[in-house]
Motif scaffolding. Structure first.
Motif, PDB file in Angstrom:
ATOM      1  N   VAL A   3       0.881  -1.184   0.015  1.00  0.00           N
ATOM      2  CA  VAL A   3      -0.082  -0.094   0.015  1.00  0.00           C
ATOM      3  C   VAL A   3       0.963   1.054   0.037  1.00  0.00           C
ATOM      4  CG1 VAL A   3      -1.614   1.364   1.253  1.00  0.00           C
ATOM      5  CG2 VAL A   3      -1.693  -1.171   1.252  1.00  0.00           C
ATOM      6  N   LEU A   4       0.665   2.089  -0.923  1.00  0.00           N
ATOM      7  CA  LEU A   4       1.399   3.385  -1.093  1.00  0.00           C
ATOM      8  C   LEU A   4       0.993   4.371   0.140  1.00  0.00           C
ATOM      9  CD1 LEU A   4       1.444   3.953  -4.876  1.00  0.00           C
ATOM     10  CD2 LEU A   4       3.466   2.830  -3.398  1.00  0.00           C
ATOM     11  N   MET A   5       1.926   4.882   0.739  1.00  0.00           N
ATOM     12  CA  MET A   5       1.623   5.692   1.963  1.00  0.00           C
ATOM     13  C   MET A   5       1.893   7.108   1.709  1.00  0.00           C
ATOM     14  SD  MET A   5       1.027   3.003   4.052  1.00  0.00           S
ATOM     15  CE  MET A   5       1.109   3.485   5.578  1.00  0.00           C
ATOM     16  N   ILE A   6       1.294   8.211   2.589  1.00  0.00           N
ATOM     17  CA  ILE A   6       1.734   9.239   2.558  1.00  0.00           C
ATOM     18  C   ILE A   6       2.292   9.772   3.944  1.00  0.00           C
ATOM     19  CG2 ILE A   6       0.448  10.252   0.815  1.00  0.00           C
ATOM     20  CD1 ILE A   6      -1.731  11.015   2.996  1.00  0.00           C
ATOM     21  N   ARG A   7       2.930  10.778   4.166  1.00  0.00           N
ATOM     22  CA  ARG A   7       3.589  11.101   5.165  1.00  0.00           C
ATOM     23  C   ARG A   7       2.836  12.363   5.865  1.00  0.00           C
ATOM     24  NH1 ARG A   7       8.218   9.341   7.538  1.00  0.00           N
ATOM     25  NH2 ARG A   7       8.698   8.283   5.382  1.00  0.00           N
ATOM     26  N   ASP A   8       2.541  12.459   7.505  1.00  0.00           N
ATOM     27  CA  ASP A   8       2.002  13.813   8.061  1.00  0.00           C
ATOM     28  C   ASP A   8       3.083  14.553   8.129  1.00  0.00           C
ATOM     29  OD1 ASP A   8       1.473  15.380  10.173  1.00  0.00           O
ATOM     30  OD2 ASP A   8       0.055  13.867  11.099  1.00  0.00           O
ATOM     31  N   PRO A   9       3.077  15.666   7.749  1.00  0.00           N
ATOM     32  CA  PRO A   9       4.354  16.704   7.572  1.00  0.00           C
ATOM     33  C   PRO A   9       4.782  17.200   8.893  1.00  0.00           C
ATOM     34  CG  PRO A   9       2.182  17.657   6.819  1.00  0.00           C
ATOM     35  CD  PRO A   9       1.712  16.246   6.939  1.00  0.00           C
ATOM     36  N   CYS A  11       4.047  15.298  12.284  1.00  0.00           N
ATOM     37  CA  CYS A  11       4.720  14.297  12.970  1.00  0.00           C
ATOM     38  C   CYS A  11       5.531  13.287  12.381  1.00  0.00           C
ATOM     39  CB  CYS A  11       3.790  13.625  13.917  1.00  0.00           C
ATOM     40  SG  CYS A  11       2.704  12.411  12.975  1.00  0.00           S
ATOM     41  N   LEU A  12       5.554  13.152  10.828  1.00  0.00           N
ATOM     42  CA  LEU A  12       6.162  12.312   9.852  1.00  0.00           C
ATOM     43  C   LEU A  12       5.820  11.050  10.013  1.00  0.00           C
ATOM     44  CD1 LEU A  12       9.775  13.767   9.996  1.00  0.00           C
ATOM     45  CD2 LEU A  12       7.987  14.326   8.768  1.00  0.00           C
ATOM     46  N   MET A  13       4.341  10.676  10.633  1.00  0.00           N
ATOM     47  CA  MET A  13       4.045   9.344  10.525  1.00  0.00           C
ATOM     48  C   MET A  13       3.319   9.058   9.304  1.00  0.00           C
ATOM     49  SD  MET A  13       0.548   7.827  12.795  1.00  0.00           S
ATOM     50  CE  MET A  13       1.305   8.254  14.327  1.00  0.00           C
ATOM     51  N   GLU A  37      -4.956  17.544  16.100  1.00  0.00           N
ATOM     52  CA  GLU A  37      -3.554  18.098  16.686  1.00  0.00           C
ATOM     53  C   GLU A  37      -2.510  18.543  15.677  1.00  0.00           C
ATOM     54  OE1 GLU A  37      -6.026  16.434  19.741  1.00  0.00           O
ATOM     55  OE2 GLU A  37      -4.980  15.489  17.977  1.00  0.00           O
ATOM     56  N   CYS A  38      -2.130  17.540  14.680  1.00  0.00           N
ATOM     57  CA  CYS A  38      -1.240  17.778  13.795  1.00  0.00           C
ATOM     58  C   CYS A  38      -1.500  18.832  12.798  1.00  0.00           C
ATOM     59  CB  CYS A  38      -0.704  16.471  13.138  1.00  0.00           C
ATOM     60  SG  CYS A  38       0.442  15.429  14.345  1.00  0.00           S
ATOM     61  N   ARG A  39      -2.754  18.583  12.500  1.00  0.00           N
ATOM     62  CA  ARG A  39      -3.291  19.491  11.357  1.00  0.00           C
ATOM     63  C   ARG A  39      -3.497  20.952  12.016  1.00  0.00           C
ATOM     64  NH1 ARG A  39      -9.678  19.570  11.039  1.00  0.00           N
ATOM     65  NH2 ARG A  39      -8.980  20.469  13.044  1.00  0.00           N
ATOM     66  N   ARG A  45       1.695  27.096  11.524  1.00  0.00           N
ATOM     67  CA  ARG A  45       2.805  27.572  10.947  1.00  0.00           C
ATOM     68  C   ARG A  45       3.188  26.642   9.869  1.00  0.00           C
ATOM     69  NH1 ARG A  45       7.481  27.071  13.662  1.00  0.00           N
ATOM     70  NH2 ARG A  45       6.665  25.085  14.852  1.00  0.00           N
ATOM     71  N   PRO A  46       2.329  27.025   8.640  1.00  0.00           N
ATOM     72  CA  PRO A  46       2.513  26.056   7.723  1.00  0.00           C
ATOM     73  C   PRO A  46       3.891  26.027   7.172  1.00  0.00           C
ATOM     74  CG  PRO A  46       1.198  27.799   6.947  1.00  0.00           C
ATOM     75  CD  PRO A  46       1.180  27.810   8.554  1.00  0.00           C
ATOM     76  N   GLN A  47       4.412  27.098   6.846  1.00  0.00           N
ATOM     77  CA  GLN A  47       5.842  27.076   6.250  1.00  0.00           C
ATOM     78  C   GLN A  47       6.926  26.325   7.239  1.00  0.00           C
ATOM     79  OE1 GLN A  47       6.435  28.646   3.410  1.00  0.00           O
ATOM     80  NE2 GLN A  47       4.433  29.945   3.229  1.00  0.00           N
ATOM     81  N   ALA A  48       6.562  26.219   8.304  1.00  0.00           N
ATOM     82  CA  ALA A  48       7.625  25.486   8.867  1.00  0.00           C
ATOM     83  C   ALA A  48       7.582  24.028   8.755  1.00  0.00           C
ATOM     84  CB  ALA A  48       7.202  25.428  10.506  1.00  0.00           C
ATOM     85  N   PHE A  49       6.420  23.362   8.059  1.00  0.00           N
ATOM     86  CA  PHE A  49       6.349  22.041   7.643  1.00  0.00           C
ATOM     87  C   PHE A  49       6.251  21.699   6.197  1.00  0.00           C
ATOM     88  CE2 PHE A  49       4.234  23.144  11.728  1.00  0.00           C
ATOM     89  CZ  PHE A  49       5.057  22.125  12.613  1.00  0.00           C
ATOM     90  N   LEU A  50       6.377  22.723   5.407  1.00  0.00           N
ATOM     91  CA  LEU A  50       6.277  22.425   3.810  1.00  0.00           C
ATOM     92  C   LEU A  50       7.318  21.427   3.371  1.00  0.00           C
ATOM     93  CD1 LEU A  50       5.084  25.888   2.354  1.00  0.00           C
ATOM     94  CD2 LEU A  50       3.358  23.833   3.343  1.00  0.00           C
ATOM     95  N   ASN A  51       8.235  21.671   3.757  1.00  0.00           N
ATOM     96  CA  ASN A  51       9.606  20.829   3.295  1.00  0.00           C
ATOM     97  C   ASN A  51       9.437  19.402   4.011  1.00  0.00           C
ATOM     98  OD1 ASN A  51      10.188  22.676   1.334  1.00  0.00           O
ATOM     99  ND2 ASN A  51      11.343  23.600   2.839  1.00  0.00           N
TER     100      ASN A  51
END
Length: 250
Positions: A3-9, A11-13, A37-39, A45-51
């Motif tokens: 199953v292809l996964m995606i990553r929570d930007p 917590c990186l889960m 909570e992660c959302r 602070r979206p800019q802190a997690f975009l990368n």
């Protein structure tokens, strides 16, 4: 099957889109989260997690009349829809035809956005000379060789959300595909064609496919309402082709 996964930007889960607890749109891209909570941290602070994890570009399919003889006010309304789509960072998808979809593509181009045309043709030469369709407003043309009717399914399934502008029987066919497949649909009120008749048509269907329809005459407001609904509801079941399928037969 893997199953292809995606990553929570945040917590990186690793998660699957269908099991994400929350989703947020930023800059026209979709980000999925393991918790609210992660959302919320991302939204603060979206800019802190975009990368930290890539977001997928969201696509908007605009379906409408290919007739070039449109009222100037309606053409301008649809042009402004294209501008609104580009300014939100979304990718436009159309049937690469003249008329209202082309007016929308022109708006996207002038606003510096990205536009994809799903061509009925087998080549650029056939696109221009057989189908008499424009090619100058698109960043990408995808040649399906499926003809005018055949490419409609590709249009709808390539779009995260669909907007109906004007149109006649062909546009009604695209609307019906989107409705039966549970898509999020916007209707640009005041753009003519079938748009004024759609509420009665939908009421006559008498079935729930999971599709949600939003009506508005203002292009900016319509795009904003669609994005809000997508990130709060539609991401859980973007179409009928997901784990929790609903019966759309009939």
């Amino acid at each position: 099957m893997e199953v292809l996964m995606i990553r929570d930007p945040v917590c990186l889960m690793t998660i699957t889109p269908s099991h994400a607890v929350a989703m947020s749109e930023f800059g026209g891209r979709s980000y999925y989260f393991c918790s609210e909570e992660c959302r919320d941290k991302f939204r603060e602070r979206p800019q802190a997690f975009l990368n930290k994890a890539p977001g997928m570009r969201l696509t908007v399919g605009v379906m409408g009349s290919a007739d070039s003889n449109q009222d100037d006010d309606i053409k301008d309304q649809v042009y402004q829809l294209g501008v609104a789509i580009a300014e939100r960072g979304l990718v436009l998808i159309t049937g690469a035809c003249p008329g209202l979809p082309y007016a929308c593509a022109e708006g996207v181009r002038e606003a510096g956005g990205t536009s994809v045309g799903i061509s009925p043709a087998l080549s650029l030469d056939e696109h221009v000379h057989k189908y008499y369709s424009p090619a100058d407003a698109y960043d990408v043309l995808i040649y399906t060789g499926s003809g005018l009717m055949g490419r409609e399914v590709t249009n709808i399934r390539s779009s995260d959300m669909v907007i109906i502008v004007g149109g006649r029987s062909g546009t009604l066919g695209e609307f019906a595909i989107a409705f039966d497949e549970g898509k999020l649909i916007g209707v640009l009120r005041g753009s003519g064609g079938i748009t004024s008749q759609l509420p009665a048509i939908v009421a006559s269907f008498g079935k729930d496919t999971g599709s949600h329809i939003i009506y508005d005459a203002d292009p900016v407001t319509l795009v904003s309402l669609l994005l809000t609904y997508y990130e709060t509801h539609q991401f859980r079941r973007p179409s009928c082709f997901c784990d929790e399928q609903m019966d759309a037969a009939g």
